[in-house]
Design a protein around this motif. Structure first.
Motif, mmCIF file in Angstrom:
data_model
loop_
_atom_site.group_PDB
_atom_site.id
_atom_site.type_symbol
_atom_site.label_atom_id
_atom_site.label_comp_id
_atom_site.label_asym_id
_atom_site.label_seq_id
_atom_site.Cartn_x
_atom_site.Cartn_y
_atom_site.Cartn_z
ATOM 1 N N TYR A 168 1.149 -1.115 -0.058
ATOM 2 C CA TYR A 168 0.382 -0.346 0.017
ATOM 3 C C TYR A 168 1.445 1.320 0.603
ATOM 4 O O TYR A 168 0.339 2.641 -0.493
ATOM 5 N N THR A 171 2.497 1.622 -2.771
ATOM 6 C CA THR A 171 1.305 2.663 -4.210
ATOM 7 C C THR A 171 1.108 3.717 -3.952
ATOM 8 O O THR A 171 1.529 4.761 -4.818
ATOM 9 N N ASP A 179 -2.793 9.929 2.352
ATOM 10 C CA ASP A 179 -4.325 8.385 2.252
ATOM 11 C C ASP A 179 -5.492 9.357 1.671
ATOM 12 O O ASP A 179 -6.010 7.665 0.897
ATOM 13 N N TYR A 182 -5.142 8.201 -1.959
ATOM 14 C CA TYR A 182 -5.529 7.555 -2.884
ATOM 15 C C TYR A 182 -6.677 6.602 -2.400
ATOM 16 O O TYR A 182 -6.925 6.149 -3.258
#
Length: 199
Positions: A168, A171, A179, A182
């Motif tokens: 994560y 990415t 966050d 995303y």
């Protein structure tokens, strides 16, 4: 400016010290500000300067040596131990570092770094020693970090090692996402799912 990290190829600043804690990275007396900018000037303050009243640099500290520069800091084992202050990652990033290499990182520091687009690369003790040796032999030695492939290479010798990173966080770093970014990148997928369960 993009926050994304993909391929970093740079000379390095070698900090051959172990157990560098967050109070040494950014002393507690400089934690009053809440804005992330400006912390770089006090990075390793007690090691870089004689005192707080002036900016007289200590000549024997590596960050004051013009021979060494670059966006990669290479440090000894157990880097970032001590308190959980996120300001340590802020200071390193503000000082121009994109990558920190060590054979071991404190978990909280590692997570704080990843959240602030500073890539902590954990290597074996042997590989770390090889980096220090390469830089000692030639201060212009280049280290290449390939995040997509999760490899780090000493260009002078061609020696490469793989490193681990949470998928994560990988990415997020590759795309320059925090966050919230995303979640926003998945907006259409989230909307599709919401529509499917509300029918």
């Amino acid at each position: 400016m993009s926050k994304a990290i993909k391929h970093i190829s740079s000379t390095v600043v070698p900090l051959q010290l172990e157990n560098v804690d967050t109070d040494q990275i950014i002393p507690a007396r400089f934690l009053k500000a809440t804005n992330r900018d400006g912390f770089g000037k006090n990075l390793f303050r007690d090691w870089r300067y004689e005192n707080d009243s002036d900016d007289q640099p200590r000549k024997d500290f590596v960050l004051n040596n013009p021979t060494y520069k670059g966006s990669i800091l290479v440090a000894g084992r157990n880097f970032g131990c001590g308190s959980s202050r996120e300001h340590a990652a802020w200071a390193l990033k503000d000082a121009g570092f994109d990558v920190v290499v060590s054979s071991f990182f404190a978990d909280i520091f590692k997570n704080n770094s990843l959240n602030n687009f500073l890539l902590p690369v954990t290597v074996s003790p042997d590989f770390l020693a090889q980096i220090f040796s390469a830089v000692e032999a030639d201060a212009t030695s280049v280290i290449e970090v390939d995040l997509p492939a999760q490899t780090i290479t000493i260009k002078a010798t061609g020696v490469t090692e793989s490193f681990e990173i949470n998928s994560y966080k990988k990415t997020c770093l590759l795309n320059g996402y925090d966050d919230i970014d995303y979640l926003l990148s998945m907006k259409s997928e989230i909307e599709t799912f919401e529509n499917s369960v509300t029918r």
